[in-house]
Scaffold this motif. Structure first.
Motif: not given
Length: 257
Positions: A8, A168, A170, A197, A199-201
């Motif tokens: 995370n 990737r 933030d 990140q 694409g990884r909201r």
């Protein structure tokens, strides 16, 4: 623990050395500038993201920012952040170097569209940021009119060391809207959000989001920004007060002796 932190990235600490939306400010070639960034968190989130983290709650951050105009549309900068924690202990918090490029307008025009980018490299002790080395790419865009100033900063941050290192980035964003209310005085709002990140909201409740009511004063010799911020989520600091002062600094045109 550290495993959860690595999964995370938004939980990583971030040194709150400056709170601002970059606009079209840039030193002319051969001129130097100095700003002092000051912010404090009278009511903040006491939770740590990892063992040994110094949280912003009840702390004071003071950061001189030195800048120098390299050429038309190019400016270099140096940050030397310092921290006074909740126990009153003072500490130097690393060093940050930046390079700003502002091709539009890049001429100091007071109205119209502007756009550019700012690249920053940082070395910060792990007690303030989980990754001691980091890079940041901040895009700059906005518009000035006679009465209004609008700005947006999409920000991409990479951890360059430790278990948080990832290809990737933030992603965070800063927004600003200000209206002139008197000669040299503007009142507006600033919004900041760390979304996790790219694409990884993260879910909205886990994002660090805050909104500031801010004054901008440009009346010589007084040039400063002052704001009071309120955290919008449970993971955000509840109240933050910040100011940015432009200080007198010797300026020398390029080529002068």
């Amino acid at each position: 623990g550290l495993v959860l932190l690595a999964a995370n990235p938004a939980a990583r600490a971030a040194l709150q050395d400056e709170i601002q939306v970059y606009l079209d400010d840039i030193d002319r070639p051969g001129a130097a500038g100095l700003e002092l960034h000051v912010n404090t968190t009278p009511n903040g989130n006491p939770a740590t993201g990892y063992p040994g983290e110094v949280v912003s709650r009840h702390g004071l951050r003071v950061t001189p920012e030195f800048s120098y105009g390299l050429a038309a549309a190019w400016e270099a900068g140096l940050y030397l952040p310092a921290v006074i924690d909740a126990r009153g202990r003072a500490d130097l918090a690393g060093v940050k170097l930046r390079l700003k490029w502002l091709p539009l307008p890049g001429t100091g025009a007071s109205q119209g569209w502007f756009a550019g980018a700012n690249l920053e490299l940082a070395r910060v002790p792990q007690r303030y940021e989980f990754s001691r080395y980091g890079a940041e790419l901040r895009l700059i865009a906005g518009r000035r009119t006679e009465a209004w100033t609008f700005g947006v900063n999409p920000v991409f941050e990479w951890a360059l060391a430790g278990g948080a290192r990832s290809a990737r980035p933030d992603f965070s964003v800063g927004l600003k809207a200000a209206r002139r209310v008197a000669d040299g005085i503007a009142l507006g709002a600033e919004y900041y959000a760390d979304t996790g990140q790219l694409g990884r909201r993260l879910p909205g409740s886990q994002q660090d989001q805050s909104v500031f009511v801010a004054f901008d004063v440009e009346r010589q010799p007084w040039i400063f920004n002052f704001g009071v911020g309120y955290g919008l989520t449970a993971v955000s600091d509840r109240w933050t007060v910040k100011a940015i002062f432009e200080l007198p600094w010797p300026a020398r045109p390029a080529g002068a002796q």
